[in-house]
Design a protein around this motif. Structure first.
Motif, short mmCIF file in Angstrom:
data_model
loop_
_atom_site.label_atom_id
_atom_site.label_comp_id
_atom_site.label_asym_id
_atom_site.label_seq_id
_atom_site.Cartn_x
_atom_site.Cartn_y
_atom_site.Cartn_z
N SER A 234 0.86 -1.18 0.00
CA SER A 234 0.00 0.00 0.00
C SER A 234 0.89 1.23 0.00
O SER A 234 2.03 1.19 0.45
N CYS A 235 0.37 2.32 -0.56
CA CYS A 235 1.11 3.58 -0.60
C CYS A 235 0.16 4.69 -0.21
O CYS A 235 -1.03 4.63 -0.51
N THR A 236 0.70 5.72 0.43
CA THR A 236 -0.14 6.83 0.90
C THR A 236 -0.37 7.90 -0.17
O THR A 236 -1.06 8.87 0.09
N CYS A 237 0.20 7.73 -1.38
CA CYS A 237 -0.05 8.72 -2.44
C CYS A 237 -1.45 8.54 -3.01
O CYS A 237 -2.13 7.56 -2.73
N THR A 238 -1.88 9.51 -3.84
CA THR A 238 -3.24 9.47 -4.39
C THR A 238 -3.50 8.20 -5.19
O THR A 238 -4.51 7.53 -5.00
N ALA B 76 -0.97 0.70 -8.94
CA ALA B 76 0.45 0.42 -8.73
C ALA B 76 1.25 1.68 -9.07
O ALA B 76 1.37 2.05 -10.23
N CYS B 77 1.76 2.37 -8.06
CA CYS B 77 2.53 3.59 -8.29
C CYS B 77 4.02 3.28 -8.24
O CYS B 77 4.43 2.21 -7.79
N TYR B 78 4.83 4.25 -8.67
CA TYR B 78 6.27 3.99 -8.69
C TYR B 78 6.87 3.94 -7.30
O TYR B 78 7.94 3.37 -7.10
N HIS B 79 6.16 4.50 -6.31
CA HIS B 79 6.65 4.41 -4.92
C HIS B 79 6.65 2.96 -4.48
O HIS B 79 7.58 2.49 -3.83
N VAL B 80 5.56 2.26 -4.82
CA VAL B 80 5.46 0.83 -4.48
C VAL B 80 6.56 0.06 -5.21
O VAL B 80 7.23 -0.78 -4.61
ZN LIG Z 1 2.60 5.88 -4.28
#
Ligand SMILES: [Zn+2]
Length: 91
Positions: free
Chosen positions: A57-61, A68-72
Motif C-alpha cells: 500500500s502507498c499513501t499517495c493518491t 500500482a505507483c512507482y513508490h510501491v
Molecule cells: Zn505511491
C-alpha cells in the motif's frame, strides 16, 4: 492496497521508478519512506504477506486508489533486497 502477483503488475511503475529514481528509506522491515528527490514529495509504502499473497500500500493518491505507483515499485525492490539479505543471514 495493491496485490502483487506477477512482475507485470508493476511494469509501468518500475519504468517510472527507474526514471524518477526516488529515495527509499527503511523504517522497518516492510515499511518504507519513498521521497521524490525533485519535488520532495514523501509517501509511506507498507509491504505485507497475508495467506501467502503479497500486498503493498502507498499513501499517495494513486496508491490509495489501489493503483500500482512507482513508490510501491521502488519500495518493493528495496523490500525484496532486504528479504534476501535476511534469508541469507538466517534471521
Ligand atoms: Zn505511491
Amino acid at each position: 492496497m495493491i496485490q502483487l502477483t506477477t512482475a507485470a503488475t508493476l511494469t509501468n511503475a518500475i519504468t517510472k521508478a527507474r526514471t524518477v529514481k526516488p529515495l527509499v528509506r527503511v523504517n522497518r522491515f516492510g515499511s518504507y519512506t519513498v521521497t521524490n528527490k525533485t519535488t520532495g514529495a514523501t509517501y509511506t509504502v507498507e509491504c505485507a504477506k497475508r495467506d501467502g499473497k503479497r500486498f503493498a500500500s502507498c499513501t499517495c493518491t494513486a496508491g490509495t486508489r489501489g493503483q500500482a505507483c512507482y513508490h510501491v515499485a521502488a519500495a518493493v525492490a528495496a523490500h525484496i533486497q532486504l528479504a534476501a539479505e535476511r534469508a541469507a543471514l538466517n534471521f
